[in-house]
Scaffold this motif. Sequence first.
Motif, short mmCIF file in Angstrom:
data_model
loop_
_atom_site.label_atom_id
_atom_site.label_comp_id
_atom_site.label_asym_id
_atom_site.label_seq_id
_atom_site.Cartn_x
_atom_site.Cartn_y
_atom_site.Cartn_z
N THR A 117 0.86 -1.20 0.00
CA THR A 117 0.00 0.00 0.00
C THR A 117 0.89 1.24 0.00
O THR A 117 2.08 1.16 0.33
N GLY A 118 0.26 2.36 -0.29
CA GLY A 118 0.99 3.63 -0.26
C GLY A 118 1.41 4.00 1.15
O GLY A 118 2.49 4.55 1.38
N TYR A 119 0.53 3.69 2.08
CA TYR A 119 0.84 3.99 3.49
C TYR A 119 2.14 3.26 3.88
O TYR A 119 3.05 3.83 4.48
N ASN A 122 5.34 4.71 2.20
CA ASN A 122 5.84 5.93 2.84
C ASN A 122 6.49 5.64 4.19
O ASN A 122 7.58 6.11 4.49
N HIS A 143 0.39 14.21 3.61
CA HIS A 143 -0.49 13.09 3.94
C HIS A 143 -0.03 12.43 5.24
O HIS A 143 1.17 12.36 5.55
N SER A 145 0.40 9.47 6.11
CA SER A 145 1.39 8.39 6.02
C SER A 145 2.82 8.94 5.98
O SER A 145 3.76 8.31 6.47
N ASP A 185 3.98 15.79 -0.44
CA ASP A 185 3.00 15.32 -1.42
C ASP A 185 3.36 16.02 -2.73
O ASP A 185 3.83 17.16 -2.71
N SER A 189 -3.35 16.02 -1.16
CA SER A 189 -4.53 15.16 -1.25
C SER A 189 -5.82 15.85 -0.85
O SER A 189 -6.88 15.50 -1.35
N ASP A 214 5.72 12.16 -2.85
CA ASP A 214 4.62 11.19 -2.91
C ASP A 214 3.64 11.72 -3.95
O ASP A 214 2.94 12.70 -3.72
N ALA A 216 0.95 10.31 -5.23
CA ALA A 216 -0.25 9.46 -5.24
C ALA A 216 -1.34 10.02 -6.15
O ALA A 216 -1.99 9.27 -6.87
N HIS A 217 -1.51 11.34 -6.12
CA HIS A 217 -2.64 11.94 -6.86
C HIS A 217 -2.22 12.56 -8.19
O HIS A 217 -3.07 13.15 -8.87
N THR A 246 1.13 5.74 -5.86
CA THR A 246 0.21 4.68 -5.43
C THR A 246 -0.50 4.13 -6.67
O THR A 246 -0.62 4.81 -7.68
N LYS A 249 -5.19 4.76 -7.07
CA LYS A 249 -5.89 6.00 -7.45
C LYS A 249 -5.94 6.07 -8.98
O LYS A 249 -6.75 5.38 -9.57
C1 LIG Z 1 -0.87 11.48 -0.73
C2 LIG Z 1 -1.19 10.08 -0.31
N1 LIG Z 1 -0.17 9.25 -0.01
C3 LIG Z 1 -0.39 7.99 0.38
C4 LIG Z 1 -1.65 7.48 0.47
C5 LIG Z 1 -1.82 6.07 0.94
O1 LIG Z 1 -1.94 5.22 -0.16
P1 LIG Z 1 -2.70 3.82 0.00
O2 LIG Z 1 -4.16 4.13 -0.02
O3 LIG Z 1 -2.24 3.01 -1.16
O4 LIG Z 1 -2.27 3.27 1.32
C6 LIG Z 1 -2.75 8.31 0.16
C7 LIG Z 1 -4.16 7.88 0.22
O5 LIG Z 1 -4.62 6.88 0.49
C8 LIG Z 1 -2.51 9.64 -0.24
O6 LIG Z 1 -3.52 10.46 -0.52
#
Ligand SMILES: Cc1ncc(COP(=O)(O)O)c(C=O)c1O
Length: 403
Positions: A117-119, A122, A143, A145, A185, A189, A214, A216-217, A246, A249
Motif C-alpha cells: 500500500t501507499g501507506y 511511505n 499526507h 502516512s 506530497d 490530497s 509522494d 499518489a494523486h 500509489t 488512485k
Molecule cells: C498522498 C497520499 N499518499 C499515500 C496514500 C496512501 O496510499 P494507500 O491508499 O495506497 O495506502 C494516500 C491515500 O490513500 C494519499 O492520498
Amino acid sequence: MSSSKSSSKSSSMDSELQVKLEQRKVDNLYRQRHVLESAQDVQVQVDGKTCVAFCSNDYLGLASHPAVIDSLRRGAETYGVGSGASHLIYGHSYEHHALEEELAAFTGRPRALLFSTGYMANLGTIRALADKGDHVFEDRLNHASLLDGGLASGARCHRYHHADSNDLSRRMQKVTSGRKLVVTDGVFSMDGDLAPLPALVEACRQHNGWLMVDDAHGFGALGDSGGGITEHYGLGLSELPILMGTLGKGFGTFGAFVAGSDALIETLIQYARTYIYTTALPPAVASATRISLKILQRETWRREQLKNLIERFRSGVEELGLELMASTTPIQPVLLHDDELTQKVGEQLRIRGFLVGAIRPPTVPVGSARLRITLCAEHTEEQVDRLLDAMDKTLVDLRSKGG
Ligand SMILES: Cc1ncc(COP(=O)(O)O)c(C=O)c1O
C-alpha cells in the motif's frame, strides 16, 4: 482468569472508549462508513441508493475498465489469488517483477519497487532513509502516512509552511549534522494544489537534502502521458531521487511503488520493514496494473476530458459564489469552513444522489472544513451540472433553516 472478571475488564475498557467516541460525535467529527453494493464507477449503489460518486480517487475511471478486469481474472487463473508469502521469501512473482520494470521505464528511473500500500511505502521508505540524529522536513499539509513515517523514523521532524520553499530553506540551513530528508506530497490530497517542486529541488541542492515526493494523486492525471508531477515539471532522477506513487488512485488498482536509483531500491529491499515483513500483493493485481499502466499512458482523451470537467466545475462553483481552492487537478475542494455545515451538506447531497467527501479536522486544519469533490474522466458534463445544482439547492435549504 474467570469469565466474570474478564467481562468486567472489557466493559470498563468499553465505557472508557465510549466517552471518547461520544465526544467525537459532539465535535461533529464522527466518521461513518457506507456500504458500496456495486462496482467502483461514477454511478454507484450505496446503502441501497443509486448515487453519482464525486469522491473516488479513480481519476481516469480504470478501476472497472474491462481490459483491466480481464487481466486480473487471467492473473488469478494463472497465479492463484494470494501471493502466499512476502517478496523476500517466495511471494515475488513474474508479474510483480515485470510491473516493476515497466514502472521504472514509465517514471524514467533505473528501478522501481512494489509495496502493498501507499501507506506502507511511505512509512517503510522514510524509516529506511532516516534515523535518530537525522532530520525529516515535511510540508505541514503532507499526507498522514508521510507524517507517520517521519515520526516512526526517530529522526527530528520539522514541519515547514505549506508549499513554502523559503521557510524550508531557513529550517534546513539551521541543521548542521545528520541527513536531511525533505518529504512532500506532489499533489496535495486534500487541497489539490501542486508542491512547488523546482523550488524544493533548489532548496535541497543548496542545503544538501534528499527529496522524496509522494505523487499518489499526480500519476494518471498530470503530464502528457500521465507521468504525474515529475513529467509536469520535467524532473529527472538527479533532481528528484525518491519518487513514490500509489496504484489505487489514477491506476485504478491497488498497491504502491517507489522509483529511484539502484542503490535506493536495494536499500529499501534490505531495510524497509513494511516491504520485508508483509505478504506481497496478489500477482493478479500486478497483472491488472500492467494493463492499466498501458491504458493510462495511451488513452490521452481521459486527461483531456478531466481538464474540461475541471474547468466546467470551477466556473460553476464561482457562479454559485462558493469558495474554491487554487487547484488545477481533479481534486476540487469547496471550502465551507464550518464542520457541522460541511457534514450536513455531505449528508443532504447523498440524499439527493451525490456522494462527496465531507472533510473535517483532524484530516484538514481547524476552520477549513470542506467538500472534497473529485472528478473522473468517466463523468459527463451533465453529471457535473447536476452536482452544482444540488450543491446550490442544498446550501439554500440549509441556510433558510438556519443551518
Ligand atoms: C498522498 C497520499 N499518499 C499515500 C496514500 C496512501 O496510499 P494507500 O491508499 O495506497 O495506502 C494516500 C491515500 O490513500 C494519499 O492520498
